[in-house]
Motif scaffolding. Sequence first.
Motif, short mmCIF file in Angstrom:
data_model
loop_
_atom_site.label_atom_id
_atom_site.label_comp_id
_atom_site.label_asym_id
_atom_site.label_seq_id
_atom_site.Cartn_x
_atom_site.Cartn_y
_atom_site.Cartn_z
N THR A 21 0.82 -1.22 0.00
CA THR A 21 0.00 0.00 0.00
C THR A 21 0.85 1.27 0.00
O THR A 21 0.32 2.37 0.14
N ASP A 23 2.35 3.04 -2.26
CA ASP A 23 2.07 4.06 -3.28
C ASP A 23 0.70 4.70 -3.14
O ASP A 23 0.35 5.59 -3.93
N GLN A 24 -0.06 4.28 -2.16
CA GLN A 24 -1.39 4.88 -1.95
C GLN A 24 -1.32 6.13 -1.07
O GLN A 24 -2.31 6.86 -0.95
N GLN A 25 -0.17 6.39 -0.46
CA GLN A 25 -0.07 7.47 0.52
C GLN A 25 0.58 8.71 -0.08
O GLN A 25 1.61 8.62 -0.75
N GLU A 29 3.99 8.14 -3.21
CA GLU A 29 3.79 8.24 -4.65
C GLU A 29 3.52 9.71 -5.02
O GLU A 29 3.22 10.54 -4.16
N PHE A 31 1.12 12.15 -7.22
CA PHE A 31 -0.23 12.01 -7.74
C PHE A 31 -0.61 13.03 -8.81
O PHE A 31 -1.74 13.06 -9.27
N SER A 180 -5.95 2.94 6.13
CA SER A 180 -5.85 1.88 5.14
C SER A 180 -4.41 1.51 4.83
O SER A 180 -4.10 0.38 4.51
N HIS A 181 -3.50 2.51 4.90
CA HIS A 181 -2.11 2.24 4.59
C HIS A 181 -1.33 1.77 5.80
O HIS A 181 -0.19 1.35 5.68
N HIS A 236 -4.42 16.63 -2.13
CA HIS A 236 -4.91 15.25 -1.96
C HIS A 236 -5.05 14.90 -0.48
O HIS A 236 -5.09 13.72 -0.12
#
Length: 258
Positions: A21, A23-25, A29, A31, A180-181, A236
């Motif tokens: 996970t 790259d979700q934060q 990553e 964006f 979630s991360h 974001h």
Amino acid sequence: MTSNYTLRDEIRDYWSARAATFDQQVGHEIFSEAERQAWSELFLRHLGPGAGRSALDLASGTGVISHLLDGLGFHVTGLDWSDAMLSRARAKAEARGARIRFVMGDAERTLERPESYDAIVTRHLVWTLVDPMAAFREWHSLLKPGGKVLIVDGDFVSDTLVRRMVRAFERLTGRTPPASHMPDAMRETHERILRQVYFSKGARSAEVVDLLRQAGFAEITVDRNLKRIHREQAKHMSLLKGLERATQHRYAIAATKR
């Protein structure tokens, strides 16, 4: 844990668990193209164009910074000691057709050849180091004369007025930060690791500069002009979280091997 399971082992396993996970934060990553350009401007400001020069991305994770350096014309090696992170980094390189060399290794003990790099870049690594002096001496040895290290990091530990405001808002509204991360068990591991690393009280730029100087680096500059990066990242994030990020002690430090 067994007695021979070290703090370094725990750090490696923690980041391996985060790979799925990672790259979700925001902050890991990238964006938007605007943020990508802001990072590129920072690197160009301190390192100049790649022009085929060799660059080492330490603790390269899923390869975000490695790909940025590749896009600027550097011949890039990404080093990380998490196989899970490296697998994702290599998959990205294959998808892009990028010729980036990804290798497994410890950023504090790389086993790379001395005087083999023109530039070394780290992002959010220094605050996790167990022995920063040993690491900085290692990085100094890897650079060619005239080569530069660029450290992008910050004090993510010290309490601030905005951080207290965020906590108060969360208590008032019953909201909690997105997890979630980072599940609860992983958060506990993160906090346990943080209590044991060298910069457990926060990686302040003045202390990092002092250690770099002791390790032999010269022409050291601290760049706090990261506003454009933070502004793009904040798009974001929630308003308060974006404000918290913008008001933290974050910096880029450039230093040269004479």
